[in-house]
Design a protein around this motif. Structure first.
Motif, mmCIF file in Angstrom:
data_model
loop_
_atom_site.group_PDB
_atom_site.id
_atom_site.type_symbol
_atom_site.label_atom_id
_atom_site.label_comp_id
_atom_site.label_asym_id
_atom_site.label_seq_id
_atom_site.Cartn_x
_atom_site.Cartn_y
_atom_site.Cartn_z
ATOM 1 N N UNK A 155 0.823 -1.218 0.000
ATOM 2 C CA UNK A 155 0.000 0.000 0.000
ATOM 3 C C UNK A 155 0.856 1.267 0.000
ATOM 4 N N UNK A 156 2.189 1.087 0.149
ATOM 5 C CA UNK A 156 3.102 2.242 0.130
ATOM 6 C C UNK A 156 2.649 3.331 1.111
ATOM 7 N N UNK A 157 2.383 2.924 2.336
ATOM 8 C CA UNK A 157 1.916 3.869 3.355
ATOM 9 C C UNK A 157 3.050 4.806 3.750
ATOM 10 N N UNK A 158 2.718 6.007 4.196
ATOM 11 C CA UNK A 158 3.767 6.953 4.613
ATOM 12 C C UNK A 158 4.245 6.629 6.032
ATOM 13 N N UNK A 159 4.926 5.475 6.182
ATOM 14 C CA UNK A 159 5.346 5.019 7.515
ATOM 15 C C UNK A 159 6.863 4.853 7.558
ATOM 16 N N UNK A 160 7.423 4.977 8.773
ATOM 17 C CA UNK A 160 8.874 4.845 8.921
ATOM 18 C C UNK A 160 9.268 3.425 9.296
ATOM 19 N N UNK A 161 8.462 2.774 10.133
ATOM 20 C CA UNK A 161 8.858 1.435 10.592
ATOM 21 C C UNK A 161 7.647 0.593 10.967
ATOM 22 N N UNK A 162 7.893 -0.721 10.967
ATOM 23 C CA UNK A 162 6.874 -1.693 11.376
ATOM 24 C C UNK A 162 7.572 -2.626 12.368
ATOM 25 N N UNK A 163 7.157 -2.607 13.628
ATOM 26 C CA UNK A 163 7.792 -3.487 14.625
ATOM 27 C C UNK A 163 6.745 -4.494 15.072
ATOM 28 N N UNK A 164 6.950 -5.747 14.690
ATOM 29 C CA UNK A 164 5.880 -6.723 14.875
ATOM 30 C C UNK A 164 6.406 -8.065 15.352
ATOM 31 N N UNK A 165 5.559 -8.706 16.133
ATOM 32 C CA UNK A 165 5.872 -10.066 16.593
ATOM 33 C C UNK A 165 5.133 -11.051 15.713
ATOM 34 N N UNK A 166 5.817 -12.133 15.397
ATOM 35 C CA UNK A 166 5.222 -13.157 14.531
ATOM 36 C C UNK A 166 5.830 -14.512 14.892
ATOM 37 N N UNK A 167 5.270 -15.548 14.314
ATOM 38 C CA UNK A 167 5.823 -16.891 14.497
ATOM 39 C C UNK A 167 7.290 -16.897 14.064
ATOM 40 N N UNK A 168 8.130 -17.544 14.877
ATOM 41 C CA UNK A 168 9.577 -17.511 14.639
ATOM 42 C C UNK A 168 9.926 -17.963 13.205
ATOM 43 N N UNK A 196 15.738 -4.944 7.442
ATOM 44 C CA UNK A 196 15.096 -5.826 8.421
ATOM 45 C C UNK A 196 16.020 -6.088 9.616
ATOM 46 N N UNK A 197 15.498 -5.927 10.833
ATOM 47 C CA UNK A 197 16.288 -6.200 12.046
ATOM 48 C C UNK A 197 15.539 -7.179 12.937
ATOM 49 N N UNK A 198 16.308 -8.109 13.497
ATOM 50 C CA UNK A 198 15.738 -9.027 14.485
ATOM 51 C C UNK A 198 15.868 -8.352 15.850
ATOM 52 N N UNK A 199 14.765 -8.198 16.583
ATOM 53 C CA UNK A 199 14.795 -7.459 17.847
ATOM 54 C C UNK A 199 14.832 -8.389 19.059
ATOM 55 N N UNK A 200 14.011 -9.431 19.043
ATOM 56 C CA UNK A 200 13.822 -10.219 20.268
ATOM 57 C C UNK A 200 13.211 -11.583 19.945
ATOM 58 N N UNK A 201 13.678 -12.601 20.681
ATOM 59 C CA UNK A 201 13.045 -13.927 20.587
ATOM 60 C C UNK A 201 12.104 -14.065 21.789
ATOM 61 N N UNK A 202 10.902 -14.539 21.563
ATOM 62 C CA UNK A 202 9.923 -14.639 22.654
ATOM 63 C C UNK A 202 9.388 -16.075 22.717
ATOM 64 N N UNK A 203 9.641 -16.767 23.845
ATOM 65 C CA UNK A 203 9.198 -18.164 23.928
ATOM 66 C C UNK A 203 7.680 -18.279 24.061
ATOM 67 N N UNK A 204 7.146 -19.452 23.707
ATOM 68 C CA UNK A 204 5.688 -19.660 23.712
ATOM 69 C C UNK A 204 5.072 -19.472 25.106
ATOM 70 N N UNK A 205 5.914 -19.670 26.148
ATOM 71 C CA UNK A 205 5.410 -19.529 27.521
ATOM 72 C C UNK A 205 5.046 -18.081 27.866
ATOM 73 N N UNK A 206 5.399 -17.143 26.996
ATOM 74 C CA UNK A 206 5.114 -15.722 27.281
ATOM 75 C C UNK A 206 3.705 -15.299 26.894
ATOM 76 N N UNK A 207 2.866 -16.285 26.481
ATOM 77 C CA UNK A 207 1.518 -15.950 26.003
ATOM 78 C C UNK A 207 0.455 -16.757 26.740
ATOM 79 N N UNK A 208 -0.753 -16.201 26.768
ATOM 80 C CA UNK A 208 -1.905 -16.955 27.257
ATOM 81 C C UNK A 208 -3.062 -16.743 26.288
ATOM 82 N N UNK A 209 -3.692 -17.796 25.796
ATOM 83 C CA UNK A 209 -3.279 -19.181 25.933
ATOM 84 C C UNK A 209 -1.938 -19.401 25.240
ATOM 85 N N UNK A 210 -1.211 -20.461 25.670
ATOM 86 C CA UNK A 210 0.124 -20.720 25.122
ATOM 87 C C UNK A 210 0.005 -21.307 23.708
#
Ligand code: SAM
Length: 303
Positions: A155-168, A196-210
């Motif tokens: 969509x070529x949005x006028x944005x600077x960055x996208x910081x998102x969590x997703x499946x590893x 693209x930058x990798x920021x953080x690894x987040x284990x499955x235990x950090x969510x509810x439901x897991x």
């Protein structure tokens, strides 16, 4: 009182509101303050920035991001979260909620509307004129991660960055370099638009439901000019798609998906100086651009 970014907090709020997480909407709520701060700090939000959050859920990221942003707009599909999210965000005058499907939301219009209002009056409560950047954040629902990313970029949005969590595993494919088994059309597409930058690894235990998978936070910084400069962007993506359509095959075979006779496919590869026995997963963005330019010329000359 339990904090929202804790297992007991999310459970207590769910019970209090008789709310059950929906698997089909990808509802895995963050219960780990380290991950919450990892996403918010990793997105580098400033007081003049407009933040768009995708899928706020109960508002755990929203609260922290709203503390740092000029204004925040959260886009949430599940109306059952209304009583929870409106309560969580009540103290934040600079946060608003857009109820709807992010895939059907005109984000460009939301950005323009927020900027116009801020220019008229200054953002309520903060004095911000939103002269900073527009940043997207989110803990994305797994079932729709790739379509959301591609919509935001295409969509070529006028944005600077996208910081998102997703499946590893999805993150691994996005950051992959040429030559590896995880390098594919999504790596080329995202790297075409972003650093693209990798920021953080987040284990499955950090969510509810897991969930049954671990997660990764990526930050995508939009390039001012794309990561490759093909003569035709449409042809570039057509060639990338064709090349990866049968990734185990050599380019001389997989490029058959372009619908050209074999000798023309061979001519394209020769013109781009690419060995026909190579596979798509070995090509850099610059090589895809060279191949795409040869394809564009071939079409123009109707060879
Ligand atoms: N941000 C919250 C957190 O970290 O705890 C919730 C994250 S949860 C993984 C994904 C959220 O996206 C849910 O709140 C879900 O209802 C919402 N969602 C799912 N599909 C959506 C869509 N198409 N548009 C907008 N939101 C959606």
């Amino acid at each position: 009182m339990d904090k929202l970014s804790s297992l007991s907090g999310v459970r207590r709020i769910s019970e209090h509101h008789n709310f059950r997480a929906s698997k089909s909407l990808g509802q895995n709520f963050l219960t780990d303050p380290e991950a919450v701060f990892g996403i918010v700090d990793g997105s580098d939000i400033g007081p003049d920035d407009l933040v768009i959050e995708i899928g706020p859920g109960m508002g755990v990221l929203t609260q922290e991001a709203a503390r740092q942003a000029g204004q925040l707009i959260a886009i949430e599909l599940d109306a059952k979260l209304k009583p929870i999210l409106t309560k969580t965000l009540a103290p934040f005058e600079n946060a608003s909620i857009h109820w709807g499907d992010v895939m059907k939301t005109d984000i460009r219009a939301l950005i323009q509307e927020a900027k116009d209002k801020a220019a008229e009056s200054g953002a309520p409560g903060t004095g911000s004129d939103l002269s900073g950047s527009v940043r997207i954040i989110g803990n994305l629902p797994y079932y729709i991660t790739t379509p959301i990313i591609m919509k935001l970029l295409e969509d070529r949005l006028p944005i600077a960055s996208i910081t998102i969590m997703m499946q590893k595993e999805v993150a691994d494919r996005i950051v992959a370099e040429p030559g590896g088994r995880t390098y594919g059309a999504i790596s080329v597409a995202v790297q075409y638009y972003c650093n693209v930058h990798r920021i953080l690894e987040v284990p499955r235990e950090s969510f509810y439901p897991m969930p049954q998978v671990d997660s990764t936070v990526l930050r995508l910084d939009l390039w001012e000019t794309p990561g490759a400069q093909p003569d035709s962007e449409a042809d570039f993506f057509t060639v990338v798609k064709a090349a990866f359509s049968q990734r185990r095959k050599t380019l001389s075979n997989s490029l058959g998906a372009l619908g050209l006779p074999k000798d023309r496919t061979a001519a394209l590869l020769a013109e781009a100086d690419i060995d026909p026995s190579r596979r798509a997963e070995t090509l850099s963005l610059a090589e895809f651009a060279a191949l795409s330019n040869a394809y564009t010329r071939c079409k123009a000359e109707n060879r």
